[in-house]
Design a protein around this motif. Structure first.
Motif, PDB file in Angstrom:
ATOM      1  N   ASP A   1       0.741  -1.305  -0.042  1.00  0.00           N
ATOM      2  CA  ASP A   1      -0.164   0.058  -0.131  1.00  0.00           C
ATOM      3  C   ASP A   1       0.860   1.293  -0.016  1.00  0.00           C
ATOM      4  O   ASP A   1       0.369   2.314  -0.097  1.00  0.00           O
ATOM      5  CB  ASP A   1      -0.928   0.070   1.226  1.00  0.00           C
ATOM      6  CG  ASP A   1      -0.076   0.092   2.466  1.00  0.00           C
ATOM      7  OD1 ASP A   1       1.002  -0.250   2.445  1.00  0.00           O
ATOM      8  OD2 ASP A   1      -0.940   0.492   3.520  1.00  0.00           O
ATOM      9  N   ILE A   2       2.292   1.163  -0.073  1.00  0.00           N
ATOM     10  CA  ILE A   2       3.244   2.161   0.014  1.00  0.00           C
ATOM     11  C   ILE A   2       2.939   2.907  -1.429  1.00  0.00           C
ATOM     12  O   ILE A   2       2.987   2.445  -2.651  1.00  0.00           O
ATOM     13  CB  ILE A   2       4.569   1.864   0.042  1.00  0.00           C
ATOM     14  CG1 ILE A   2       4.626   1.164   1.433  1.00  0.00           C
ATOM     15  CG2 ILE A   2       5.481   3.169  -0.236  1.00  0.00           C
ATOM     16  CD1 ILE A   2       6.133   0.406   1.505  1.00  0.00           C
ATOM     17  N   PRO A   3       2.530   4.305  -1.461  1.00  0.00           N
ATOM     18  CA  PRO A   3       2.643   5.183  -2.771  1.00  0.00           C
ATOM     19  C   PRO A   3       3.575   5.049  -3.358  1.00  0.00           C
ATOM     20  O   PRO A   3       4.785   4.931  -2.947  1.00  0.00           O
ATOM     21  CB  PRO A   3       2.242   6.599  -2.034  1.00  0.00           C
ATOM     22  CG  PRO A   3       1.907   6.480  -0.570  1.00  0.00           C
ATOM     23  CD  PRO A   3       2.487   5.284  -0.171  1.00  0.00           C
ATOM     24  N   HIS A   4       3.454   5.375  -4.675  1.00  0.00           N
ATOM     25  CA  HIS A   4       4.150   5.336  -5.990  1.00  0.00           C
ATOM     26  C   HIS A   4       4.848   4.005  -6.253  1.00  0.00           C
ATOM     27  O   HIS A   4       5.957   4.184  -6.891  1.00  0.00           O
ATOM     28  CB  HIS A   4       5.414   6.448  -5.422  1.00  0.00           C
ATOM     29  CG  HIS A   4       4.917   7.793  -5.057  1.00  0.00           C
ATOM     30  ND1 HIS A   4       4.059   8.629  -5.815  1.00  0.00           N
ATOM     31  CD2 HIS A   4       4.757   8.311  -3.866  1.00  0.00           C
ATOM     32  CE1 HIS A   4       3.768   9.618  -5.133  1.00  0.00           C
ATOM     33  NE2 HIS A   4       4.207   9.572  -4.025  1.00  0.00           N
ATOM     34  N   ILE A   5       4.235   2.923  -5.616  1.00  0.00           N
ATOM     35  CA  ILE A   5       5.090   1.653  -6.386  1.00  0.00           C
ATOM     36  C   ILE A   5       3.820   1.382  -7.563  1.00  0.00           C
ATOM     37  O   ILE A   5       2.789   1.076  -7.239  1.00  0.00           O
ATOM     38  CB  ILE A   5       4.774   0.573  -5.183  1.00  0.00           C
ATOM     39  CG1 ILE A   5       5.587   0.696  -4.083  1.00  0.00           C
ATOM     40  CG2 ILE A   5       4.934  -0.869  -5.814  1.00  0.00           C
ATOM     41  CD1 ILE A   5       5.472  -0.138  -2.844  1.00  0.00           C
ATOM     42  N   SER A   6       4.456   1.011  -8.630  1.00  0.00           N
ATOM     43  CA  SER A   6       3.780   0.819  -9.900  1.00  0.00           C
ATOM     44  C   SER A   6       3.567  -0.612 -10.047  1.00  0.00           C
ATOM     45  O   SER A   6       2.623  -1.076 -10.915  1.00  0.00           O
ATOM     46  CB  SER A   6       4.163   1.610 -11.238  1.00  0.00           C
ATOM     47  OG  SER A   6       5.493   1.363 -11.357  1.00  0.00           O
ATOM     48  N   ARG A   7       4.502  -1.504  -9.706  1.00  0.00           N
ATOM     49  CA  ARG A   7       4.437  -3.010  -9.886  1.00  0.00           C
ATOM     50  C   ARG A   7       5.355  -3.738  -8.998  1.00  0.00           C
ATOM     51  O   ARG A   7       6.515  -3.101  -8.485  1.00  0.00           O
ATOM     52  CB  ARG A   7       4.832  -3.089 -11.356  1.00  0.00           C
ATOM     53  CG  ARG A   7       4.672  -4.713 -11.610  1.00  0.00           C
ATOM     54  CD  ARG A   7       5.244  -4.922 -13.156  1.00  0.00           C
ATOM     55  NE  ARG A   7       4.688  -6.384 -13.428  1.00  0.00           N
ATOM     56  CZ  ARG A   7       5.571  -7.061 -14.315  1.00  0.00           C
ATOM     57  NH1 ARG A   7       6.382  -6.271 -15.171  1.00  0.00           N
ATOM     58  NH2 ARG A   7       5.377  -8.348 -14.261  1.00  0.00           N
ATOM     59  N   THR A   8       5.013  -4.854  -8.444  1.00  0.00           N
ATOM     60  CA  THR A   8       5.979  -5.697  -7.670  1.00  0.00           C
ATOM     61  C   THR A   8       6.099  -6.947  -8.330  1.00  0.00           C
ATOM     62  O   THR A   8       5.348  -7.557  -9.227  1.00  0.00           O
ATOM     63  CB  THR A   8       5.264  -5.808  -6.384  1.00  0.00           C
ATOM     64  OG1 THR A   8       4.129  -6.672  -6.404  1.00  0.00           O
ATOM     65  CG2 THR A   8       5.163  -4.580  -5.457  1.00  0.00           C
ATOM     66  N   LEU A   9       7.056  -7.790  -7.908  1.00  0.00           N
ATOM     67  CA  LEU A   9       7.440  -9.218  -8.362  1.00  0.00           C
ATOM     68  C   LEU A   9       7.743  -9.808  -7.043  1.00  0.00           C
ATOM     69  O   LEU A   9       8.981  -9.540  -6.541  1.00  0.00           O
ATOM     70  CB  LEU A   9       8.242  -9.166  -9.382  1.00  0.00           C
ATOM     71  CG  LEU A   9       8.559 -10.599  -9.840  1.00  0.00           C
ATOM     72  CD1 LEU A   9       7.537 -11.414 -10.515  1.00  0.00           C
ATOM     73  CD2 LEU A   9       9.621 -10.512 -10.820  1.00  0.00           C
TER      74      LEU A   9
END
Length: 78
Positions: free
Chosen positions: A62-70
């Protein structure tokens, strides 16, 4: 504890802000900036009885400015 690796792609110009927010959560054991498709990679130890997806969603995603994770699950260290 089960180690997993999570890579983060950040919005342009926001990598340092995301990295600081990740460290503020006190969830990761290691955090590195990286080259390539993702900006950061974190090593996270998750308790064996925890659901990995829920654990990461509630503590990091939910941290702002993360556009994608893997997320990469691990099985055995050599």
């Amino acid at each position: 504890m089960r180690p997993v690796f999570v890579q983060f792609r950040c919005e342009p110009g926001k990598t340092y802000q995301v990295a600081e927010a990740i460290y503020d959560r006190e969830v990761v054991s290691e955090l590195y900036s990286t080259s390539g498709d993702f900006d950061l990679i974190a090593k996270v130890y998750i308790p064996e009885d925890e659901d990995v997806g829920r654990f990461l969603s509630e503590r990091l995603f939910d941290i702002p400015h993360i556009s994608r994770t893997l997320t990469t699950m691990t099985f055995r260290a050599f």
